[in-house]
Design an enzyme around this catalytic site. Structure first.
Site, PDB file in Angstrom:
ATOM      1  N   ASP A  14       0.810  -1.236   0.000  1.00  0.00           N
ATOM      2  CA  ASP A  14       0.000   0.000   0.000  1.00  0.00           C
ATOM      3  C   ASP A  14       0.834   1.272   0.000  1.00  0.00           C
ATOM      4  OD1 ASP A  14      -2.197  -1.728   0.357  1.00  0.00           O
ATOM      5  OD2 ASP A  14      -1.844  -1.718   2.509  1.00  0.00           O
ATOM      6  N   HIS A  42      -4.064  -1.789  -5.991  1.00  0.00           N
ATOM      7  CA  HIS A  42      -3.521  -0.550  -6.527  1.00  0.00           C
ATOM      8  C   HIS A  42      -4.663   0.372  -6.884  1.00  0.00           C
ATOM      9  CE1 HIS A  42       0.468  -2.510  -8.044  1.00  0.00           C
ATOM     10  NE2 HIS A  42       0.465  -2.259  -6.763  1.00  0.00           N
TER      11      HIS A  42
HETATM   12  P1  IMP Z   1      -1.761 -12.775   2.095  1.00  0.00           P
HETATM   13  O1  IMP Z   1      -0.828 -12.217   1.079  1.00  0.00           O
HETATM   14  O2  IMP Z   1      -3.220 -12.571   1.736  1.00  0.00           O
HETATM   15  O3  IMP Z   1      -1.437 -14.184   2.468  1.00  0.00           O
HETATM   16  O4  IMP Z   1      -1.563 -11.931   3.446  1.00  0.00           O
HETATM   17  C1  IMP Z   1      -0.384 -12.000   4.221  1.00  0.00           C
HETATM   18  C2  IMP Z   1      -0.091 -10.654   4.860  1.00  0.00           C
HETATM   19  O5  IMP Z   1       0.280  -9.728   3.842  1.00  0.00           O
HETATM   20  C3  IMP Z   1      -1.273 -10.006   5.561  1.00  0.00           C
HETATM   21  O6  IMP Z   1      -0.796  -9.251   6.654  1.00  0.00           O
HETATM   22  C4  IMP Z   1      -1.858  -9.065   4.516  1.00  0.00           C
HETATM   23  O7  IMP Z   1      -2.588  -8.001   5.092  1.00  0.00           O
HETATM   24  C5  IMP Z   1      -0.584  -8.590   3.866  1.00  0.00           C
HETATM   25  N1  IMP Z   1      -0.723  -8.156   2.468  1.00  0.00           N
HETATM   26  C6  IMP Z   1      -0.676  -8.920   1.380  1.00  0.00           C
HETATM   27  N2  IMP Z   1      -0.762  -8.172   0.278  1.00  0.00           N
HETATM   28  C7  IMP Z   1      -0.832  -6.902   0.676  1.00  0.00           C
HETATM   29  C8  IMP Z   1      -0.908  -5.643  -0.014  1.00  0.00           C
HETATM   30  O8  IMP Z   1      -0.872  -5.543  -1.245  1.00  0.00           O
HETATM   31  N3  IMP Z   1      -1.001  -4.545   0.763  1.00  0.00           N
HETATM   32  C9  IMP Z   1      -0.973  -4.615   2.121  1.00  0.00           C
HETATM   33  N4  IMP Z   1      -0.884  -5.747   2.788  1.00  0.00           N
HETATM   34  C10 IMP Z   1      -0.821  -6.888   2.085  1.00  0.00           C
END
Ligand code: IMP
Length: 435
Positions: A14, A42
């Site tokens: 983010d 995005h």
């Molecule tokens: P996952 O990628 O859904 O397995 O999430 C694993 C961790 O990464 C969690 O804390 C999510 O909130 C974080 N996360 C994954 N992708 C993003 C992103 O694009 N922005 C912010 N946090 C992310």
């Protein structure tokens, strides 16, 4: 300097990479996503229109720029077709320039279900706070080399239907015995059919991406590699286990895009003027109360993918430098500078106080990281609204000193400064970008 550029987030996602990719896409021919899946979010504002992207590279919004989803990405066909339909409803025509790697893996419905059930079972105290998009379970199956389905398999529809039906039936059954039958949907056939129908829509875009990229680069094309998530969520280098399941930094480009590592040239590291995090995990500079609310409200810090309010804190220069070094950042983009306007005083974190002493690098040990206290350096704030500031030189003196402090600490020039969501609310130092 290489013709190619990589954009990576220096935080926990983010950071505003979408805006930077959109800006730089105009100087490149192809934007390539190399990691993650629909967990990314995005937001790109063009004129009065706002577009939300999850799986599609931000380059799809630029005329004449091709968009590639590389082999390192995990694709949920249902979510991708929804995303394409939403953009088409907003009048964007993206199809002709999109290419999807035949070697990318597919997120199946049981991956998403497993993600949700594991998080639910872990509860507030134990969950990772994933985006519940099935990312972790899909990458796990890819590595186990069991029940993994690749995009190339979509072309044989009859075989795909058979395989998906078999895998889903078995994995739903297994999940039922692990988590209890209550959480298992009973519309298996419908889910299987909807999944295969969405897969069929991918067929026109499937290609051998490496071959495609080699051909285009031979003909002079410049590539822009678009990192998803952020370096602090990298599976090897992030705040493990509170990370995602892919290589998010520039180190992930070669495998994830299917290109030689030598093609990673210029690396633009993107950070906000403060830090944010969604989901669980240590966050040394986290703020609470009215300051956090001020930043969250002014910065619209609510997740693009999940809508969750983001945790907000002062800019953590310790992790920023760590991530910039790991990525080989040659330039920085500092986003949301406008969000900090109106504060008398701002702060940056320059070290951590831990039970093992003062450190200037994030420790691997989670217990140390969790108990670390930020060493904050106070800097003067500025009251002027800066959204329409025409140049870097015209920024208030305090804002310029803030940017200089970031450059000095991280050891990398600030090349891009964002003052608002719109394309035109961006200042670029061309010399710093090219170096
Ligand atoms: P996952 O990628 O859904 O397995 O999430 C694993 C961790 O990464 C969690 O804390 C999510 O909130 C974080 N996360 C994954 N992708 C993003 C992103 O694009 N922005 C912010 N946090 C992310």
């Amino acid at each position: 300097m290489s013709r190619h550029t990589c954009v990576v987030g220096l935080g926990w996602g983010d950071e505003g990479k979408g805006k930077v990719v959109d800006l730089l896409a105009g100087r490149h021919d192809i934007v390539v996503r190399y990691n993650g899946g629909a967990n990314a979010g995005h937001t790109v504002c063009i004129g009065d229109r706002t577009f939300s992207l999850h799986l599609l590279p931000a380059g799809v919004l630029r005329d004449g720029v091709a968009a590639v989803i590389g082999p390192g990405v995990v694709i949920d066909p249902l979510s991708l077709s929804r995303e394409i339909a939403a953009l088409e409803n907003q009048g964007m025509e993206i199809n002709k320039n999109l290419r999807i790697s035949d070697r990318a893996h597919l997120v199946l419905p049981h991956h998403t279900l497993q993600d949700r059930l594991s998080e639910q079972r872990a509860g507030d105290g134990g969950k990772l706070g994933t985006t519940v998009r099935g990312i972790g379970p899909c990458y796990a199956d890819k590595m186990r080399r069991m029940d993994a389905v690749r995009v190339c398999e979509v072309e044989d529809r009859a075989r795909l239907r058979e395989r998906v039906a078999e895998i889903l039936a078995r994995r739903f059954r297994e999940l039922g015995s692990l988590f209890g039958e209550d959480g298992i949907p009973n519309d298996l056939n419908e889910q299987s059919a909807a999944f295969c129908n969405a897969c069929a829509k991918l067929v026109p875009f499937i290609c051998d991406c490496s071959e495609y990229l080699f051909g285009r680069v031979d003909a002079g094309a410049r590539l822009l590699f678009e990192g998803a998530n952020g370096v602090l969520l990298d599976v090897d280098h992030g705040t493990y286990p509170f990370v995602t399941s892919s290589a998010t930094g520039s180190g992930g480009v070669a495998n994830g895009a299917g290109v030689p590592p030598s093609w990673v040239g210029r690396v633009v590291g993107v950070t906000k003027a403060y830090s944010t995090r969604v989901g669980s995990g240590p966050f040394v500079t986290e703020l609470e109360g009215s300051l956090a609310d001020y930043i969250r409200t002014r910065g619209r810090e609510f997740g693009t993918t999940t809508g969750r309010p983001r945790r907000c804190g002062w800019l953590d220069l310790v992790t920023c430098r760590y991530a910039a070094r790991l990525s080989g950042a040659s330039a920085l983009a500092v986003m949301h500078l406008d969000t900090l306007a109106g504060l008398d005083e701002i702060a940056v974190c320059t070290a951590y106080e831990t039970k093992s002493g003062r450190i200037m690098r994030p420790p691997a040990r989670l217990d140390l990281l969790k108990s670390a206290r930020p060493v904050l350096e106070k800097l003067p704030g500025w009251s002027e609204a800066i959204r329409d500031c025409p140049s870097l030189e015209a920024l208030p003196a305090a804002a310029r000193s803030f940017l200089r402090r970031i450059e000095e600490y991280v050891g990398c020039p600030v090349a891009i400064v964002s003052l608002g969501p719109k394309r035109e609310q961006t200042l670029v130092d061309e010399t710093a970008l090219e170096c």
